[in-house]
Design an enzyme around this catalytic site. Structure first.
Site, PDB file in Angstrom:
ATOM      1  CE  LYS A   4      -0.893   1.807   4.484  1.00 51.91           C
ATOM      2  NZ  LYS A   4      -1.729   2.153   5.587  1.00 51.91           N
ATOM      3  CE  LYS A  64      -2.533  -6.445  12.790  1.00 51.30           C
ATOM      4  NZ  LYS A  64      -1.361  -6.551  13.654  1.00 51.30           N
ATOM      5  CD  GLU A 119      -2.127   4.104  13.660  1.00 54.62           C
ATOM      6  OE1 GLU A 119      -1.074   3.558  13.323  1.00 54.62           O
ATOM      7  OE2 GLU A 119      -2.681   4.994  12.998  1.00 54.62           O
ATOM      8  CG  HIS A 172      -5.201  -1.211   7.204  1.00 58.06           C
ATOM      9  ND1 HIS A 172      -4.501  -2.097   6.424  1.00 58.06           N
ATOM     10  CD2 HIS A 172      -4.348  -0.211   7.489  1.00 58.06           C
ATOM     11  CE1 HIS A 172      -3.264  -1.639   6.248  1.00 58.06           C
ATOM     12  NE2 HIS A 172      -3.153  -0.495   6.871  1.00 58.06           N
ATOM     13  CE  LYS A 227      -1.444   8.107  11.353  1.00 54.51           C
ATOM     14  NZ  LYS A 227      -0.985   6.742  11.682  1.00 54.51           N
TER      15      LYS A 227
END
Ligand code: NAP
Length: 484
Positions: free
Chosen positions: A148, A182, A216, A240, A331
């Site tokens: 990406k 994952k 995050e 994602h 974030k």
């Protein structure tokens, strides 16, 4: 429990951008761990390729330092590092020129699997694809891996797809989204389609809503200028979060094979309704003491790029009609966490009366930290005093359930690279999926660009702008807690 490692066939893996950040932090340390796990055949070789003028020993030393810095788990000792580094080779190459290409052509073996990791900016994809072809380095069995961002809108994604398609068949192209690598993401499919328990309830009749959160704690830091051209919608949602949404919402594929799974994911993206802008909140983190604001980090005091986004989506099909999917990512938030939560409806009638309160079951799938799956169920509070209800988790933390074996779970990059060697595309995005995802996000981005939409400020270490909580509140729901 003894971990089962299935060796792969012999291979040559060329890493374009072998001196870059991704190669140092993820790709090479990941390959080293697979080597330690005994998954790499004796003859397997890894060839770094970039412009920097290393000889083989210089490159090996460079990668030794990267492994020492970035490979914490499954370190198998100093002698093993030497054995691993012995597999490494290097070719100084210019993606845009002619230097190095004949050497690479000589080094890549034709009688083993060969794969080419494009760990470089997308502007070089075409040059590399073209030269791999022109120098006759690849054949119909070769695989290419691309990173990406795959485009910044539908037009650029189409263009990139066309550039790659000029030299490679779709079955040779592996578009990485490391979220799909994952363990929990695959477990999500195992839980859904390997048990009879969940699937009958997996629809609008029994599910109240679904929340996907990727929070995050880091800011954009040194990547500010780069990030400012994308924002949370392009950087996180289009890829994602969209992939997680697809896996949670898709119909059962007829087989666990790449095209069957990807066909079902594509149908979900195509069934997404356009986002209603009244159910979308964008945010930007403010300064906090010594910690700079988003705008300072982006180097643009008037930046209108979002570092946070929350939205409500709907999927127009029989299974999900009327069920909201809430997506949220940002974030500098309170804690680093990625979770999918399936919030079921209340039991249709409470025999315990109104005082018993609301006790919806929640299936929570945690991607990080502490990967695992929890089902919240209601039980009687133990002890005397009548029927009081409490919620307790039925917890399936991989670390607890699998003991030492959980230590050996490969990280996303390790798993995905080995899947490339195995020729398994199930966990990679297909070109049409990527395009469909952009076709859905483009109008949203265009509309706020047209309106010069300004993101709402939010405090660092918070859960995002207040408006995101208000959006949920209007729907009579609450965001899941982001636990520190
Ligand atoms: P980077 O640190 O800037 O590395 C770029 C690499 O490309 C370097 O090895 C550079 O080596 C090589 N390169 C540049 N121009 C070249 C040319 N003309 N010919 C041959 N090699 C050339 O970038 P990165 O962070 O590793 O990212 C690589 C790709 O992965 C990007 O597309 C990025 O968006 C994507 N990605 C990165 C991360 C991450 O965590 N870093 C995460 C997700 C996706 P020389 O200077 O030696 O030529």
């Amino acid at each position: 429990m003894v971990s089962r490692v299935i060796p792969v066939d012999d291979f040559d893996l060329v890493i374009f951008g072998g001196t870059g950040d991704l190669a140092r932090r993820k790709i090479l340390p990941g390959l080293y761990r697979r080597f330690c796990a005994g998954q790499m055949p004796d003859g397997a070789r890894i060839i770094g390729a970039a412009r920097t003028d290393y000889d083989t020993d210089g490159y090996r030393q460079f990668i030794r330092e990267a492994i020492e810095e970035f490979s914490e788990k499954n370190d198998c000792g100093p002698e093993r590092i030497d054995a691993f580094l012995h597999r490494l080779d290097y070719v100084a190459i210019d993606a845009k020129g002619t230097g190095g290409w004949p050497v690479l052509a000589q080094k890549v073996r034709r009688n083993v699997i060969n794969a080419f990791y494009f760990s470089v900016g997308p502007s070089l994809f075409g040059d590399i694809a073209e030269r791999l072809h022109a120098y006759d380095i690849t054949d119909d069995d070769s695989r290419i891996v691309v990173e990406k961002p795959f485009g910044r809108d539908l037009a650029s994604a189409r263009q990139l797809n066309a550039v790659l398609a000029a030299h490679f068949d779709e079955s040779q192209i592996y578009r990485i989204d490391h979220y799909l690598g994952k363990e929990t993401v695959q477990n999500l499919m195992a839980v859904r389609f390997g048990n009879i328990l969940f699937e009958p309830l997996w629809n609008a009749q029994f599910v109240d809503h679904i929340q996907i959160t990727v929070a995050e704690t880091v800011g954009v830091g040194g990547r500010g200028e780069y990030y400012d051209k994308s924002g949370a919608m392009r950087d996180m949602v289009q890829n994602h979060l969209m992939q997680l949404l697809c896996l949670i919402a898709m119909e059962p594929p007829s087989r666990f094979d790449p095209d069957a799974v990807r066909d079902e994911k594509l149908k979900v993206i195509r069934a997404l309704e356009p986002v209603d802008l009244h159910h979308l909140v964008r945010g930007q983190y403010e300064a906090d003491g010594d910690s700079p604001s988003y705008r300072e980090e982006a180097g643009d005091p008037r930046s209108r790029t979002e570092s946070f986004i929350a939205m409500r989506c709907h999927i127009s099909n029989w299974r999900w009609a009327g069920t909201p999917f809430y997506l949220r990512t940002g974030k500098r938030m309170r804690a680093r966490t990625s979770e999918i939560a399936v919030v079921f409806k209340d039991a249709p009638h409470s025999i315990f009366g109104a005082d018993a309160g609301r006790h919806a079951n929640v299936l929570s799938i945690r991607l990080q930290p502490n990967e695992g799956i929890t089902l919240k169920v209601t039980i009687k509070e133990p002890g005397p005093g009548g029927m009081r209800l409490i919620d307790v988790p039925l917890d399936m933390s991989f670390a607890d359930a699998l003991g030492d074996e959980a230590e050996d779970i490969p990280d996303a990059y390790e798993r995905l690279i080995m899947d490339v060697i195995r020729g398994n595309q199930t966990l990679f995005m297909r070109g049409d999926e990527v395009e469909a995802a952009w076709a859905w996000t483009d109008p949203v981005i265009e509309s706020w660009e047209r309106r010069h939409d300004v993101p709402k400020p939010y405090e660092q270490g918070s859960t995002g702008p207040e408006d995101a909580a208000v959006m949920m509140h209007r729907d009579g729901r609450r965001w899941r807690e982001i636990k520190v």
